[in-house]
Write a protein that holds these residues in place. Structure first.
Motif, short mmCIF file in Angstrom:
data_model
loop_
_atom_site.label_atom_id
_atom_site.label_comp_id
_atom_site.label_asym_id
_atom_site.label_seq_id
_atom_site.Cartn_x
_atom_site.Cartn_y
_atom_site.Cartn_z
N LYS A 116 41.32 2.70 10.86
CA LYS A 116 41.05 2.03 12.13
C LYS A 116 41.52 2.89 13.31
O LYS A 116 40.84 2.99 14.34
N GLU A 117 42.67 3.51 13.15
CA GLU A 117 43.21 4.36 14.22
C GLU A 117 42.31 5.56 14.46
O GLU A 117 41.99 5.90 15.61
N TRP A 118 41.86 6.22 13.38
CA TRP A 118 40.99 7.38 13.52
C TRP A 118 39.64 6.99 14.13
O TRP A 118 39.09 7.71 14.96
N ALA A 119 39.10 5.86 13.69
CA ALA A 119 37.80 5.41 14.20
C ALA A 119 37.86 5.10 15.69
O ALA A 119 36.91 5.34 16.44
N ALA A 120 39.00 4.55 16.13
CA ALA A 120 39.15 4.23 17.55
C ALA A 120 39.21 5.50 18.39
O ALA A 120 38.77 5.51 19.55
N LYS A 121 39.71 6.59 17.82
CA LYS A 121 39.84 7.84 18.57
C LYS A 121 38.61 8.72 18.45
O LYS A 121 38.39 9.59 19.30
N ASP A 122 37.82 8.51 17.39
CA ASP A 122 36.80 9.49 17.01
C ASP A 122 35.51 8.79 16.63
O ASP A 122 35.43 8.14 15.58
N SER A 123 34.48 8.91 17.45
CA SER A 123 33.20 8.25 17.17
C SER A 123 32.52 8.84 15.94
O SER A 123 31.74 8.15 15.26
N VAL A 292 45.76 20.95 8.36
CA VAL A 292 44.32 20.95 8.08
C VAL A 292 43.94 22.30 7.47
O VAL A 292 43.90 23.31 8.18
N PRO A 293 43.66 22.37 6.17
CA PRO A 293 43.18 23.62 5.58
C PRO A 293 41.80 23.97 6.14
O PRO A 293 40.91 23.12 6.18
N VAL A 294 41.63 25.19 6.58
CA VAL A 294 40.40 25.59 7.27
C VAL A 294 39.66 26.65 6.47
O VAL A 294 40.24 27.66 6.07
N ASP A 295 38.36 26.41 6.22
CA ASP A 295 37.46 27.43 5.72
C ASP A 295 36.22 27.41 6.59
O ASP A 295 36.18 26.72 7.62
N LYS A 329 42.44 21.73 17.27
CA LYS A 329 41.37 20.81 17.66
C LYS A 329 41.46 19.51 16.88
O LYS A 329 41.42 18.41 17.46
N PHE A 330 41.59 19.60 15.56
CA PHE A 330 41.64 18.40 14.76
C PHE A 330 42.94 17.63 14.97
O PHE A 330 42.95 16.39 14.96
N PHE A 331 44.04 18.33 15.17
CA PHE A 331 45.30 17.63 15.42
C PHE A 331 45.24 16.87 16.73
O PHE A 331 45.77 15.76 16.85
N ALA A 338 46.41 14.29 10.60
CA ALA A 338 45.16 15.04 10.75
C ALA A 338 44.66 15.56 9.41
O ALA A 338 43.45 15.59 9.16
N GLY A 339 45.57 15.99 8.54
CA GLY A 339 45.15 16.49 7.23
C GLY A 339 44.49 15.41 6.39
O GLY A 339 43.53 15.68 5.65
N TRP A 340 44.98 14.20 6.49
CA TRP A 340 44.38 13.09 5.77
C TRP A 340 42.97 12.80 6.31
O TRP A 340 42.02 12.64 5.54
N ALA A 341 42.84 12.72 7.62
CA ALA A 341 41.54 12.42 8.22
C ALA A 341 40.54 13.53 7.90
O ALA A 341 39.37 13.26 7.60
N HIS A 342 40.99 14.76 7.94
CA HIS A 342 40.12 15.90 7.63
C HIS A 342 39.55 15.79 6.23
O HIS A 342 38.38 16.11 6.00
N THR A 343 40.36 15.31 5.28
CA THR A 343 39.89 15.21 3.90
C THR A 343 38.76 14.19 3.77
O THR A 343 37.81 14.39 3.02
#
Length: 446
Positions: A116-123, A292-295, A329-331, A338-343
């Protein structure tokens, strides 16, 4: 086996979806067991198993943990080697399994609130959160996690899984054998993950090469040797699961207490560990939830959906500066988790998850091709519900690349994050929109 042999945890799928979490490239030792389609546990439609007819198993050092799941309940039990624990202590052992599950799946963290928190911040996240619910970060053993992600270099889940299974089979004695829960007459043998001392001898690298590990073979052997040589002092200690951990394994676990940057520096000292592998380990076994692991795949998501400036010249050179820009950017969007949301977002954007969470019939075959007949007997390690995704986009089956993280074939049947977001204003439901798109794509292919 009847479900009354299992203990239960009230746990709805939005808090934990085993079908997603155990197949999205975090852990590689879970075995998925399914019945034959004519088994009594199969669903009434006969097309796929019911939720509780799928069993997931993993071998720890002293027991095999078995899980099943229904929409609102997690079922668990343990299988022990002979001699079996006496009935007077079995309750204590079951309590240990429960504590391990709570720790491994980090069940104290309310995933629904995070969504819910991520959805409120990120469309973007809001556009697909309902489809990809229940995806959380595992809290794995750091040693197993370290070796597994050394294997992940230029690789995919299927091959990594085979490598990890070979490590266990060849370098760890079997703990126990147990009948297959669904296939009469079939017995499964379980091996724990080998300790560093088993992989440290000089001959290990050569043998691993013969088992198909390639250049990763030497990385594993040399990393294990570094751990044993530098942290051999002290006697093995037992943990709550009757798990005798070597001194080097205990040292790795202590990295959880360090600052993220300091723990990363320690991991980067090991052979075969670069920034991305180190960050995967930090996130998935060392409690660094913001990492956030980045590739290149994650970079492309940041460019396409989050306004990160694209590098010129096609595929970017993942410099430390660019890596940090993607992390920042993701943080800035998701915060401490952020790592959880990224996954969740990473899993959702994989084409192999394009039908996950959709109540749609199987895709029709292309013109001139007939569907393959399924075998009546199900193998011991079948994927159900979702295909197995690569850690990074895999090569096209029609145009193979030597690196597994380059390009995927364009699939008109899939729906990306962009498509989900573009169609949020449509009056149709998400499932109806996907059905419509699939029908349109199918006709175009005829």
């Amino acid at each position: 086996m009847a479900l009354n042999a299992f203990k239960t945890i009230p746990l709805p799928i939005p808090q934990l979806s085993l079908a997603a979490v155990l197949k999205c490239g975090q852990s590689f030792r879970w075995t998925t067991l399914t019945p034959t389609l004519d088994d009594s546990d199969a669903s009434p439609t006969g097309t796929e198993p019911s939720p509780t007819a799928v069993e997931y198993r993993i071998c720890l050092k002293d027991r095999v943990v078995c899980l099943r799941q229904s929409p609102d309940t997690l079922y668990y039990r343990s299988i022990y080697p002979d001699p079996q624990p006496p009935s007077s202590t079995l309750h204590r052992f079951d309590a240990e399994t429960l504590e391990w599950l709570k720790d491994y799946f980090q069940l104290k963290i309310d995933l629904v609130s995070l969504y819910k928190e991520w959805a409120a911040k990120d469309s973007v996240f809001a556009g697909f959160q309902d489809r990809f619910e229940g995806i959380r970060i595992l809290r794995q053993d750091p040693w197993e996690n370290l070796v597994s992600f050394i294997c992940s270099s230029n690789n995919n889940i299927s091959r990594i899984t085979k490598m990890v299974q070979n490590l266990c089979m060849h370098y760890s004695p079997p703990l126990l054998s147990d009948p297959h829960p669904f296939i009469p007459g079939e017995t499964l043998t379980y091996h724990p993950f080998p300790p560093p001392s088993a992989l440290a001898p000089s001959g290990v690298g050569l043998r691993l090469r013969s088992l198909g590990f390639g250049y990763r073979a030497d990385y594993i052997q040399r990393t294990a040797q570094m751990l044993v040589d530098e942290h051999r002092s002290g006697t093995p200690k037992s943990t709550s699961l009757r798990d005798t951990a070597e001194a080097s394994e205990l040292w790795l676990r202590q990295l959880r207490k360090m600052k993220t940057s300091d723990a990363r520096d320690e991991l980067l000292k090991f052979v075969g560990v670069g920034r991305k592998v180190a960050d995967c380990i930090l996130l998935m076994s060392m409690d660094k939830k913001e990492v956030v692991p980045v590739d290149t795949h994650v970079y492309q998501i940041a460019v396409k959906h989050y306004g990160l400036k694209s590098a010129t010249g096609g595929k970017p050179n993942m410099t430390p500066k660019l890596y940090e820009q993607v992390n920042a950017k993701f943080f800035s969007i998701w915060g401490d988790y952020a790592g959880w949301a990224h996954t969740v977002l990473f899993t959702a954007d994989l084409k192999s998850f394009s039908s996950y969470g959709l109540n749609t019939p199987p895709s029709q075959p292309l013109a001139g091709k007939s569907p393959k007949k399924k075998s009546k007997t199900t193998a011991a390690t079948l994927d159900i519900g979702i295909p197995t995704p690569p850690l990074t986009p895999g090569p096209s089956p029609l145009k193979r690349s030597r690196e597994s993280d380059k390009f995927e074939e364009e699939d008109p049947m899939s729906m990306s994050i962009s498509q989900l977001c573009e169609e949020t204003s449509d009056s149709l439901s998400l499932a109806d929109r996907v059905k419509k798109r699939r029908r349109r794509s199918y006709h175009l292919l005829q």
